[in-house]
Motif scaffolding. Sequence first.
Motif, PDB file in Angstrom:
ATOM      1  N   TYR A  47      28.617  17.892 -56.445  1.00 25.89           N
ATOM      2  CA  TYR A  47      27.807  17.574 -55.271  1.00 25.89           C
ATOM      3  C   TYR A  47      26.390  18.047 -55.556  1.00 25.89           C
ATOM      4  CZ  TYR A  47      26.846  17.040 -50.221  1.00 25.89           C
ATOM      5  OH  TYR A  47      26.370  16.639 -48.994  1.00 25.89           O
ATOM      6  N   TRP A  48      25.471  17.088 -55.699  1.00 26.82           N
ATOM      7  CA  TRP A  48      24.100  17.422 -56.071  1.00 26.82           C
ATOM      8  C   TRP A  48      23.138  17.137 -54.929  1.00 26.82           C
ATOM      9  CZ3 TRP A  48      22.750  15.607 -61.743  1.00 26.82           C
ATOM     10  CH2 TRP A  48      23.445  16.429 -62.652  1.00 26.82           C
ATOM     11  N   LEU A  49      22.103  17.957 -54.859  1.00 24.12           N
ATOM     12  CA  LEU A  49      21.036  17.811 -53.869  1.00 24.12           C
ATOM     13  C   LEU A  49      19.708  17.597 -54.593  1.00 24.12           C
ATOM     14  CD1 LEU A  49      22.727  20.661 -52.214  1.00 24.12           C
ATOM     15  CD2 LEU A  49      22.022  18.788 -50.715  1.00 24.12           C
ATOM     16  N   ALA A  50      18.851  16.761 -54.010  1.00 23.15           N
ATOM     17  CA  ALA A  50      17.627  16.358 -54.691  1.00 23.15           C
ATOM     18  C   ALA A  50      16.395  16.975 -54.038  1.00 23.15           C
ATOM     19  CB  ALA A  50      17.498  14.837 -54.679  1.00 23.15           C
ATOM     20  N   GLU A  51      15.483  17.455 -54.870  1.00 16.21           N
ATOM     21  CA  GLU A  51      14.233  18.049 -54.388  1.00 16.21           C
ATOM     22  C   GLU A  51      13.211  16.960 -54.027  1.00 16.21           C
ATOM     23  OE1 GLU A  51      10.451  20.704 -56.030  1.00 16.21           O
ATOM     24  OE2 GLU A  51      12.296  20.631 -57.204  1.00 16.21           O
ATOM     25  N   HIS A  52      12.778  16.965 -52.785  1.00 13.42           N
ATOM     26  CA  HIS A  52      11.666  16.135 -52.327  1.00 13.42           C
ATOM     27  C   HIS A  52      10.814  16.982 -51.378  1.00 13.42           C
ATOM     28  CE1 HIS A  52      14.477  12.971 -53.627  1.00 13.42           C
ATOM     29  NE2 HIS A  52      13.423  12.196 -53.750  1.00 13.42           N
ATOM     30  N   HIS A  53       9.553  16.622 -51.261  1.00 14.65           N
ATOM     31  CA  HIS A  53       8.651  17.388 -50.404  1.00 14.65           C
ATOM     32  C   HIS A  53       7.799  16.463 -49.547  1.00 14.65           C
ATOM     33  CE1 HIS A  53       9.578  21.130 -52.571  1.00 14.65           C
ATOM     34  NE2 HIS A  53       9.523  20.404 -53.670  1.00 14.65           N
ATOM     35  N   ASN A  54       7.386  16.989 -48.396  1.00  6.71           N
ATOM     36  CA  ASN A  54       6.476  16.282 -47.499  1.00  6.71           C
ATOM     37  C   ASN A  54       7.044  14.945 -47.040  1.00  6.71           C
ATOM     38  OD1 ASN A  54       4.077  16.135 -45.998  1.00  6.71           O
ATOM     39  ND2 ASN A  54       3.004  15.012 -47.621  1.00  6.71           N
ATOM     40  N   MET A  55       8.368  14.897 -46.869  1.00  5.44           N
ATOM     41  CA  MET A  55       9.033  13.681 -46.402  1.00  5.44           C
ATOM     42  C   MET A  55       9.867  14.019 -45.171  1.00  5.44           C
ATOM     43  SD  MET A  55      10.171  11.771 -49.923  1.00  5.44           S
ATOM     44  CE  MET A  55       8.934  11.434 -51.203  1.00  5.44           C
ATOM     45  N   PRO A  56       9.480  13.536 -44.010  1.00  4.32           N
ATOM     46  CA  PRO A  56      10.157  13.926 -42.766  1.00  4.32           C
ATOM     47  C   PRO A  56      11.603  13.487 -42.671  1.00  4.32           C
ATOM     48  CG  PRO A  56       8.588  12.140 -42.374  1.00  4.32           C
ATOM     49  CD  PRO A  56       8.349  12.621 -43.768  1.00  4.32           C
TER      50      PRO A  56
END
Length: 335
Positions: A47-56
Amino acid sequence: MHIKKFENIPLAVLDLAPINEGAETAQTFKNSVELAQHVERLGFNRYWLAEHHNMPGIGSSATSVLIGHIAGATESIRVGSGGVMLPNHAPLVIAEQFGTLETIYPGRIDLGLGRAPGSDQATAHALRRNLNSSGDDFPQQVAELENYFSANPVGRVRAYPGTNIKIPLWLLGSSGFSAQLAALKGLPFSFASHFAPDYMMQALQLYHQNFKPSQVLAAPYAMLGVTIIVAKTQERAEWLATSSQQQMFSLMRGEPTTFRAPIDHLEEVWTDREIAIFRDKLDSESTMVGTPDLVRQKLKNFIQKTRANEIIVNSPVFYQEDRLRSYDFVAKMMN
């Protein structure tokens, strides 16, 4: 070359922790925990989670924190990053974070590394304070991270915890750059075919042709990303898919939003040109929307064509019940 049987291909989940329109972010994390526990029972591998920023509409910005939250709520499924965008961070910090995670949850943590910023230039500047660190020095950053995890690190700086911790490193990519680097280093490779299908076969060819056996891997190991939305009827599946399509076009317009509910009439929201682009995306072999029989055949064809060792599935669905059910269908396809 020997190809595994379709039914023997391991399955993984890619979770962007979607923040639904009108919902609190806390509910997003509850949904992710519920999904992780659900797919663990179904026999998913990781189960992987992805890094994103400044995305509501994406709640997985503090990726390592959320990995710890998911790992603490599950028992056996591997949990990791798909990925951590290494240019955004000092490698020492990532070594300490994932050294800590692996110490708490031994044998269950993966560290997938990407070289894209996962954001725009302004956000990248806010993360890094300057833009001197970029994807161009990604190989050096990976080597620095590997050094921190080694039994005898070179240099005066050590990662505590982190030193002499064996944590699987994966290189992630949507082009040939990381494919070649993963091949040269003998590391597993995960390609983002769910949003860059046009470069998939080229990247896989580079990875397989240039692979050098290492202490980590004797042979190439490729995991490919696919978008899958399954429902009992084709109409229901296509309707559910309009949530992710709205998210895609809001990003294209430079107007990111929270994750929106499905809509009935595309033409009331999008231009004819956008709808044409959406149709093209939907026709991609790495996007599978429909009934269990239809999606099973598309997935089987995809695996046979690509020789994928593992499939990581993103099911961006607004309603949690439908999201869980979509993964139910996927699990049943492989049995």
